[in-house]
Write a protein that holds these residues in place. Structure first.
Motif, PDB file in Angstrom:
ATOM      1  N   LYS A 137      15.880 -15.876 -66.475  1.00 31.29           N
ATOM      2  CA  LYS A 137      16.187 -14.651 -67.214  1.00 31.29           C
ATOM      3  C   LYS A 137      17.685 -14.618 -67.511  1.00 31.29           C
ATOM      4  CE  LYS A 137      12.129 -12.447 -67.157  1.00 31.29           C
ATOM      5  NZ  LYS A 137      11.293 -13.532 -66.647  1.00 31.29           N
ATOM      6  N   SER A 138      18.060 -14.519 -68.790  1.00 29.46           N
ATOM      7  CA  SER A 138      19.482 -14.432 -69.133  1.00 29.46           C
ATOM      8  C   SER A 138      20.088 -13.159 -68.555  1.00 29.46           C
ATOM      9  CB  SER A 138      19.673 -14.462 -70.650  1.00 29.46           C
ATOM     10  OG  SER A 138      18.921 -13.433 -71.279  1.00 29.46           O
ATOM     11  N   ASP A 139      19.270 -12.117 -68.467  1.00 26.93           N
ATOM     12  CA  ASP A 139      19.655 -10.872 -67.804  1.00 26.93           C
ATOM     13  C   ASP A 139      18.558 -10.566 -66.786  1.00 26.93           C
ATOM     14  OD1 ASP A 139      20.215  -8.318 -66.938  1.00 26.93           O
ATOM     15  OD2 ASP A 139      20.591  -7.502 -68.933  1.00 26.93           O
ATOM     16  N   MET A 140      18.894 -10.640 -65.503  1.00 24.19           N
ATOM     17  CA  MET A 140      17.855 -10.487 -64.477  1.00 24.19           C
ATOM     18  C   MET A 140      17.135  -9.143 -64.571  1.00 24.19           C
ATOM     19  SD  MET A 140      19.801  -9.667 -60.875  1.00 24.19           S
ATOM     20  CE  MET A 140      20.740 -11.193 -60.881  1.00 24.19           C
ATOM     21  N   TRP A 141      17.802  -8.149 -65.167  1.00 25.63           N
ATOM     22  CA  TRP A 141      17.191  -6.831 -65.258  1.00 25.63           C
ATOM     23  C   TRP A 141      16.082  -6.776 -66.307  1.00 25.63           C
ATOM     24  CZ3 TRP A 141      18.098  -3.958 -61.230  1.00 25.63           C
ATOM     25  CH2 TRP A 141      19.284  -4.144 -60.532  1.00 25.63           C
ATOM     26  N   ASP A 142      15.913  -7.878 -67.037  1.00 28.49           N
ATOM     27  CA  ASP A 142      14.780  -7.971 -67.949  1.00 28.49           C
ATOM     28  C   ASP A 142      13.479  -8.277 -67.209  1.00 28.49           C
ATOM     29  OD1 ASP A 142      16.302  -7.456 -70.184  1.00 28.49           O
ATOM     30  OD2 ASP A 142      16.681  -9.583 -70.623  1.00 28.49           O
ATOM     31  N   ALA A 143      13.591  -8.691 -65.961  1.00 22.57           N
ATOM     32  CA  ALA A 143      12.401  -9.001 -65.164  1.00 22.57           C
ATOM     33  C   ALA A 143      11.764  -7.722 -64.641  1.00 22.57           C
ATOM     34  CB  ALA A 143      12.774  -9.913 -63.998  1.00 22.57           C
ATOM     35  N   GLY A 144      10.471  -7.758 -64.441  1.00 19.76           N
ATOM     36  CA  GLY A 144       9.766  -6.636 -63.845  1.00 19.76           C
ATOM     37  C   GLY A 144       9.770  -6.719 -62.327  1.00 19.76           C
ATOM     38  N   THR A 145       9.076  -5.795 -61.700  1.00 20.42           N
ATOM     39  CA  THR A 145       8.966  -5.769 -60.242  1.00 20.42           C
ATOM     40  C   THR A 145       7.496  -5.716 -59.849  1.00 20.42           C
ATOM     41  OG1 THR A 145       9.133  -3.348 -60.149  1.00 20.42           O
ATOM     42  CG2 THR A 145      11.192  -4.606 -59.980  1.00 20.42           C
ATOM     43  N   THR A 146       7.234  -6.098 -58.604  1.00 16.95           N
ATOM     44  CA  THR A 146       5.844  -6.145 -58.138  1.00 16.95           C
ATOM     45  C   THR A 146       5.776  -5.982 -56.627  1.00 16.95           C
ATOM     46  OG1 THR A 146       3.800  -7.483 -58.151  1.00 16.95           O
ATOM     47  CG2 THR A 146       5.859  -8.666 -57.855  1.00 16.95           C
ATOM     48  N   THR A 147       4.700  -5.400 -56.160  1.00 18.61           N
ATOM     49  CA  THR A 147       4.388  -5.442 -54.736  1.00 18.61           C
ATOM     50  C   THR A 147       3.699  -6.778 -54.457  1.00 18.61           C
ATOM     51  OG1 THR A 147       2.183  -4.465 -54.949  1.00 18.61           O
ATOM     52  CG2 THR A 147       4.037  -2.951 -54.751  1.00 18.61           C
ATOM     53  N   LEU A 148       3.632  -7.171 -53.191  1.00 19.54           N
ATOM     54  CA  LEU A 148       2.997  -8.447 -52.833  1.00 19.54           C
ATOM     55  C   LEU A 148       2.494  -8.400 -51.407  1.00 19.54           C
ATOM     56  CD1 LEU A 148       2.360 -11.427 -53.643  1.00 19.54           C
ATOM     57  CD2 LEU A 148       4.608 -12.032 -52.739  1.00 19.54           C
ATOM     58  N   LEU A 149       1.287  -8.882 -51.202  1.00 27.74           N
ATOM     59  CA  LEU A 149       0.729  -9.059 -49.865  1.00 27.74           C
ATOM     60  C   LEU A 149       0.203 -10.481 -49.760  1.00 27.74           C
ATOM     61  CD1 LEU A 149      -1.520  -6.637 -47.848  1.00 27.74           C
ATOM     62  CD2 LEU A 149      -1.976  -9.063 -47.852  1.00 27.74           C
ATOM     63  N   GLY A 150       0.686 -11.213 -48.762  1.00 25.60           N
ATOM     64  CA  GLY A 150       0.186 -12.549 -48.470  1.00 25.60           C
ATOM     65  C   GLY A 150      -0.489 -12.556 -47.119  1.00 25.60           C
TER      66      GLY A 150
END
Length: 394
Positions: A137-150
């Motif tokens: 990502k050229s701008d990391m704030w363009d990425a989304g967010t997610t919860t995760l369970l492993g």
């Protein structure tokens, strides 16, 4: 009883049984169709309404899930992208991919020697998942967010410390609000492995308690409720991993119940309960209702009425005839706790619980649904359930 810790060194040091030569590992993910096998079942759907333009609210489904079966060792993961759109969808997809690849690379899953090492690997995999979300990502704030369970399901072995408490162990690492449950075949009971996964205000469904992806200063993840959880397990138990689109529809508050109707001793309002009372009351209610839905001997009300619900109700595949097989071991393997039936009953409950809300939204497009859980129970959401039978050997 599940154990919850914040550091992998605090986990028990039970040894993991070594397996010999195995077949090729079975890898399955949400990029393929939902699956039903004798040892597992998965469904991912949406309980949101279909609007007049024919498009379902909330699409694409930002829940992603994954399974790796390697001999007697199994990895299951569920990610729930936070909010709607392609950014959370891609974040969840990236997290699942990175977590699975971490255990496949260098054949790490087969090298796990004990429960503490398994916890260390899961935490490292979560770090990889966060990095993969913001990668390129050229701008990391363009990425989304997610919860995760492993979740790792591992065969336990004798060690210098003596015998383990059970032949199998369920080890989870979670950030956010996905949950893991143990379904006991012998006692027909359900217990939560990921107790207390939602941090802060338990009544605020907009706060998952934590997430991977850029959220805090300098693009750091929100790790408020990052936890490791361990539970003993027996052969033929089921492990069920769900997104919040499932367990929020087993929550007494979102179902329109009062605390007293949910089992509290006094007639009070939800906002007056202490944090600890909320945890105990909601957990007990959810576990009891899950048991009732899973172990019902006749088709549930939600199953029988689903055909009359709105057009947006997703169609779930019917249970195959092979699910009614007779017991094959000393444990009570009842026809109605096979993985496919569990998954189908859970999702049908969610679809039926949210039916009134969905129908109202379809009849009043563009308007805000009345904030009344009594009249409009449940929470519409992306909704995922993966169920696995403990003891399967591939």
């Amino acid at each position: 009883m599940a154990l919850e810790v914040q550091r992998y060194e605090q986990l028990p040091s039970y040894s993991v049984e070594h397996h010999g030569a195995i077949l090729e590992p079975l890898i399955w993910s949400a990029e393929e169709k939902d699956a039903d096998q004798p040892f597992m079942s998965s469904r991912s759907t949406s309980t949101y309404p279909i609007m007049p333009d024919g498009v379902r609210d909330g699409d694409p489904n930002a829940d992603r899930h994954y399974m790796l079966v390697h001999g007697t060792r199994t990895l299951i993961a569920v990610a729930d992208g936070c909010n709607w759109g392609m950014r959370p969808y891609n974040a969840a997809k990236a997290a699942i991919s990175a977590l699975g690849n971490y255990f496949i690379e260098s054949d790490r899953i087969s090298h796990i020697a004990n429960v503490q090492e398994a916890g260390h690997y899961l935490l490292r995999a979560f770090s990889e998942a966060h990095n993969h979300i913001i990668k390129d990502k050229s701008d990391m704030w363009d990425a989304g967010t997610t919860t995760l369970l492993g979740c790792l399901i591992l065969p336990l072995a004798l060690s210098d410390g003596g015998p383990p408490p059970s032949p199998w162990g369920i080890l989870c690492v979670s950030v956010g609000d996905c949950k893991a449950y143990r379904i006991c075949a012998a006692t027909k009971s359900v217990s939560e492995v990921t107790v207390g996964c939602r941090a802060g205000n338990l009544s605020d469904l907009t706060d998952p308690g934590g997430r991977l992806g850029p959220y805090l200063g300098h693009g750091a993840p929100d790790l408020r409720n990052l936890r490791l959880c361990f539970s003993p397990s027996e052969q033929n138990d089921l492990v069920m991993i769900v997104s919040d689109g499932v367990h929020d529809n087993f929550d007494p508050q979102t179902m329109g119940k009062t605390p007293k109707e949910a089992g509290y001793h006094d007639d009070v309002k939800w906002e007056t309960l202490s944090h600890q009372d909320l945890i105990v009351l909601k957990q007990t209610f959810r576990n009891t209702l899950l048991s009732e839905v899973i172990f019902s001997q006749t088709p549930s009300a939600s199953s029988s009425s689903s055909s009359s619900s709105s057009s947006s109700t997703s169609t779930l595949p019917s249970t195959s005839s092979t699910s009614s097989s007779s017991p094959t071991s000393s444990h009570a393997i009842l026809y109605d706790i096979n993985p496919d039936i569990v998954t189908e009953r859970i999702l049908r409950h969610c679809l039926e619980t949210t039916r009134t809300s969905r129908e109202w939204m379809e009849a009043h497009p563009g308007k805000r649904q009345p904030p009344d859980y009594r009249a409009y129970p449940g929470k519409m959401d992306h909704t995922t359930c993966v169920t696995y039978r403990v003891g399967h050997n591939h």
